[in-house]
Design a protein around this motif. Structure first.
Motif, mmCIF file in Angstrom:
data_model
loop_
_atom_site.group_PDB
_atom_site.id
_atom_site.type_symbol
_atom_site.label_atom_id
_atom_site.label_comp_id
_atom_site.label_asym_id
_atom_site.label_seq_id
_atom_site.Cartn_x
_atom_site.Cartn_y
_atom_site.Cartn_z
ATOM 1 N N GLY A 1 0.734 -1.260 0.000
ATOM 2 C CA GLY A 1 0.000 0.000 0.000
ATOM 3 C C GLY A 1 0.760 1.305 0.000
ATOM 4 N N ALA A 2 1.964 1.349 0.533
ATOM 5 C CA ALA A 2 2.656 2.638 0.632
ATOM 6 C C ALA A 2 2.996 3.180 -0.748
ATOM 7 C CB ALA A 2 3.933 2.484 1.463
ATOM 8 N N GLY A 3 2.627 4.437 -0.999
ATOM 9 C CA GLY A 3 2.991 5.097 -2.253
ATOM 10 C C GLY A 3 1.963 4.977 -3.361
ATOM 11 N N ILE A 4 0.777 4.417 -3.087
ATOM 12 C CA ILE A 4 -0.188 4.223 -4.177
ATOM 13 C C ILE A 4 -0.723 5.553 -4.696
ATOM 14 C CG2 ILE A 4 -0.889 1.905 -3.479
ATOM 15 C CD1 ILE A 4 -3.394 3.105 -2.228
ATOM 16 N N GLY A 5 -0.770 6.572 -3.843
ATOM 17 C CA GLY A 5 -1.256 7.870 -4.300
ATOM 18 C C GLY A 5 -0.371 8.456 -5.385
ATOM 19 N N ILE A 6 0.937 8.373 -5.202
ATOM 20 C CA ILE A 6 1.884 8.889 -6.199
ATOM 21 C C ILE A 6 1.770 8.085 -7.490
ATOM 22 C CG2 ILE A 6 4.303 9.397 -6.658
ATOM 23 C CD1 ILE A 6 3.131 11.007 -4.380
ATOM 24 N N LEU A 7 1.634 6.769 -7.375
ATOM 25 C CA LEU A 7 1.494 5.924 -8.563
ATOM 26 C C LEU A 7 0.230 6.279 -9.337
ATOM 27 C CD1 LEU A 7 2.545 2.442 -7.095
ATOM 28 C CD2 LEU A 7 3.866 3.872 -8.669
ATOM 29 N N MET A 8 -0.856 6.546 -8.622
ATOM 30 C CA MET A 8 -2.100 6.902 -9.308
ATOM 31 C C MET A 8 -1.982 8.244 -10.020
ATOM 32 S SD MET A 8 -5.373 5.539 -7.088
ATOM 33 C CE MET A 8 -4.793 5.863 -5.423
ATOM 34 N N LEU A 9 -1.318 9.217 -9.412
ATOM 35 C CA LEU A 9 -1.136 10.506 -10.078
ATOM 36 C C LEU A 9 -0.355 10.338 -11.380
ATOM 37 C CD1 LEU A 9 -0.344 12.932 -7.106
ATOM 38 C CD2 LEU A 9 -2.463 12.756 -8.425
ATOM 39 N N GLY A 10 0.667 9.498 -11.347
ATOM 40 C CA GLY A 10 1.439 9.240 -12.558
ATOM 41 C C GLY A 10 0.584 8.584 -13.629
ATOM 42 N N SER A 11 -0.250 7.642 -13.233
ATOM 43 C CA SER A 11 -1.130 6.955 -14.173
ATOM 44 C C SER A 11 -2.132 7.922 -14.788
ATOM 45 C CB SER A 11 -1.871 5.828 -13.438
ATOM 46 O OG SER A 11 -2.836 5.220 -14.288
ATOM 47 N N PHE A 12 -2.714 8.797 -13.955
ATOM 48 C CA PHE A 12 -3.698 9.764 -14.468
ATOM 49 C C PHE A 12 -3.053 10.710 -15.479
ATOM 50 C CE2 PHE A 12 -5.988 9.539 -10.097
ATOM 51 C CZ PHE A 12 -6.432 8.254 -10.409
ATOM 52 N N SER A 13 -1.815 11.088 -15.210
ATOM 53 C CA SER A 13 -1.105 11.982 -16.121
ATOM 54 C C SER A 13 -0.908 11.318 -17.482
ATOM 55 C CB SER A 13 0.247 12.372 -15.530
ATOM 56 O OG SER A 13 0.989 13.142 -16.440
ATOM 57 N N LEU A 14 -0.517 10.034 -17.469
ATOM 58 C CA LEU A 14 -0.309 9.304 -18.717
ATOM 59 C C LEU A 14 -1.633 9.120 -19.472
ATOM 60 C CD1 LEU A 14 2.224 6.577 -17.514
ATOM 61 C CD2 LEU A 14 2.700 8.634 -18.875
ATOM 62 N N MET A 15 -2.741 9.086 -18.725
ATOM 63 C CA MET A 15 -4.053 8.949 -19.363
ATOM 64 C C MET A 15 -4.486 10.233 -20.062
ATOM 65 S SD MET A 15 -6.045 6.858 -16.350
ATOM 66 C CE MET A 15 -7.637 6.981 -17.143
ATOM 67 N N GLY A 16 -3.908 11.368 -19.649
ATOM 68 C CA GLY A 16 -4.243 12.636 -20.286
ATOM 69 C C GLY A 16 -4.803 13.688 -19.365
ATOM 70 N N LEU A 17 -4.976 13.375 -18.078
ATOM 71 C CA LEU A 17 -5.452 14.388 -17.129
ATOM 72 C C LEU A 17 -4.346 15.401 -16.838
ATOM 73 C CD1 LEU A 17 -7.437 12.190 -14.566
ATOM 74 C CD2 LEU A 17 -8.368 13.649 -16.368
ATOM 75 N N ARG A 18 -4.719 16.649 -16.588
ATOM 76 C CA ARG A 18 -3.744 17.704 -16.324
ATOM 77 C C ARG A 18 -4.066 18.505 -15.059
ATOM 78 N NH1 ARG A 18 -1.364 14.944 -18.838
ATOM 79 N NH2 ARG A 18 -0.287 15.170 -20.829
ATOM 80 N N ASP A 19 -5.336 18.598 -14.706
ATOM 81 C CA ASP A 19 -5.734 19.387 -13.545
ATOM 82 C C ASP A 19 -5.458 18.580 -12.273
ATOM 83 O OD1 ASP A 19 -6.984 20.764 -11.513
ATOM 84 O OD2 ASP A 19 -8.694 21.365 -12.746
ATOM 85 N N ILE A 20 -4.488 19.040 -11.488
ATOM 86 C CA ILE A 20 -4.071 18.305 -10.295
ATOM 87 C C ILE A 20 -5.198 18.193 -9.281
ATOM 88 C CG2 ILE A 20 -3.167 20.329 -9.090
ATOM 89 C CD1 ILE A 20 -1.647 16.770 -9.118
ATOM 90 N N HIS A 21 -6.112 19.160 -9.255
ATOM 91 C CA HIS A 21 -7.220 19.123 -8.317
ATOM 92 C C HIS A 21 -8.218 18.015 -8.696
ATOM 93 C CE1 HIS A 21 -5.639 22.717 -6.540
ATOM 94 N NE2 HIS A 21 -5.734 23.385 -7.687
ATOM 95 N N LYS A 22 -8.483 17.889 -9.993
ATOM 96 C CA LYS A 22 -9.333 16.804 -10.461
ATOM 97 C C LYS A 22 -8.676 15.457 -10.171
ATOM 98 C CE LYS A 22 -11.625 19.177 -14.315
ATOM 99 N NZ LYS A 22 -11.832 19.142 -15.800
ATOM 100 N N MET A 23 -7.366 15.405 -10.390
ATOM 101 C CA MET A 23 -6.629 14.154 -10.173
ATOM 102 C C MET A 23 -6.699 13.734 -8.708
ATOM 103 S SD MET A 23 -3.493 15.218 -12.686
ATOM 104 C CE MET A 23 -2.384 13.865 -12.412
ATOM 105 N N ASN A 24 -6.551 14.688 -7.809
ATOM 106 C CA ASN A 24 -6.644 14.378 -6.377
ATOM 107 C C ASN A 24 -8.061 13.958 -5.996
ATOM 108 O OD1 ASN A 24 -4.058 14.628 -5.223
ATOM 109 N ND2 ASN A 24 -4.167 16.849 -5.367
ATOM 110 N N ALA A 25 -9.055 14.593 -6.656
ATOM 111 C CA ALA A 25 -10.445 14.283 -6.360
ATOM 112 C C ALA A 25 -10.799 12.855 -6.765
ATOM 113 C CB ALA A 25 -11.370 15.265 -7.073
ATOM 114 N N ILE A 26 -10.104 12.317 -7.769
ATOM 115 C CA ILE A 26 -10.315 10.928 -8.194
ATOM 116 C C ILE A 26 -9.437 9.987 -7.375
ATOM 117 C CG2 ILE A 26 -10.168 9.307 -10.120
ATOM 118 C CD1 ILE A 26 -10.618 11.663 -11.990
ATOM 119 N N LYS A 27 -8.198 10.393 -7.153
ATOM 120 C CA LYS A 27 -7.219 9.547 -6.457
ATOM 121 C C LYS A 27 -7.665 9.191 -5.045
ATOM 122 C CE LYS A 27 -4.247 11.346 -3.965
ATOM 123 N NZ LYS A 27 -3.223 12.238 -3.376
ATOM 124 N N THR A 28 -8.179 10.161 -4.300
ATOM 125 C CA THR A 28 -8.485 9.948 -2.884
ATOM 126 C C THR A 28 -9.578 8.905 -2.661
ATOM 127 O OG1 THR A 28 -7.791 12.220 -2.432
ATOM 128 C CG2 THR A 28 -9.042 11.101 -0.726
#
Length: 257
Positions: free
Chosen positions: A159-186
């Motif tokens: 489990g440790a570090g899954i938040g960072i991994l998800m942000l990287g995945s969202f970026s590769l998918m095409g997301l750019r708004d960090i606030h939207k990314m956090n809203a999905i990641k959490t």
């Protein structure tokens, strides 16, 4: 007296983990080794740690519930592999021989530490620009769902570090708004943690007195961390967590000798 000191240490470890998670992430690198140092086996420590920290991830998810509707379709597409992966990872942990997991733990902690240490590099590559062009294709959704399954499986297992991994995945998918990314990641992180927690609880792997003690500490620490977030230097705290991760991984490697 030594037991009382140890229990007090676990409470403060939970508090520190909650505070760190609310500001910088990586609280597991503090709470998990504390349980091992208290004398709990590694698998039991991992399950108990998940039980102790999931309320924090769930409360954060509830805080983001209004923002999640912005990308509801994408969230639903990623929630299913999060649920499956969280359960799969928990199952893999349960069927893993204790001795095998004991040898894997140092590498898991080192991996999590590396992910946290790469946070700033990842942040620069993310762009994190609310005004940046944002487009998630069908192929991006499919690949993102597959990678989310991998992240969730790792999350259910350790489990440790899954938040960072998800942000990287969202970026590769095409997301750019960090606030939207956090809203999905959490909330996705909450799904992974709660799923693993329920499975561990049903399997009787959670030491409830210790989990409840650390939960109280993590809630208190998470509240205090959120309240003082603006007064804390997140970069300094992040560096401290990475340093702790390196020391902890070295300690676990030394235990193998």
């Amino acid at each position: 007296m030594s037991d009382l000191i140890g229990l007090a240490g676990l409470f403060f470890a939970g508090m520190a983990a909650g505070a760190v998670n609310s500001v910088a992430g990586g609280g597991t690198l503090i709470s998990f080794p504390s349980l091992v140092a208290f004398g709990q086996p590694e698998i039991i420590s991992n399950a108990t740690n998940t039980a102790a920290l999931w309320p924090g991830s769930l409360s954060s998810a509830l805080g983001y519930r209004k923002d999640t509707s912005v990308e509801r379709g994408l969230f639903v597409a990623l929630a299913i592999p999060s649920l499956i992966g969280g359960l799969l990872g928990a199952v893999i942990l349960v069927i893993t021989p204790a001795e095998t997991f004991r040898h894997v733990v140092p590498f898991l902690i080192l991996f999590a530490t590396f992910v946290l240490a790469s946070r700033d590099i990842l942040a620069r590559k993310l762009g994190s620009d609310p005004n940046g062009e944002e487009h998630v294709t069908t192929v991006g959704r499919i690949l993102g769902a597959l990678f989310q399954l991998f992240i969730a499986t790792y999350g259910g297992y350790f489990g440790a570090g899954i938040g960072i991994l998800m942000l990287g995945s969202f970026s590769l998918m095409g997301l750019r708004d960090i606030h939207k990314m956090n809203a999905i990641k959490t909330p996705l992180g909450a799904i992974i943690n709660v799923t693993a927690f329920v499975f561990f609880a049903l399997k009787g792997l959670v030491v409830w007195p210790l989990a409840i003690l650390m939960t109280a500490g993590s809630i208190l620490g998470g509240y205090g961390g959120a309240r003082s977030a603006k007064r804390v230097n997140p970069d300094l705290l992040h560096s401290c967590v990475v340093a702790v991760g390196l020391l902890v991984s070295a300690w676990f490697f030394a235990k193998l000798l």
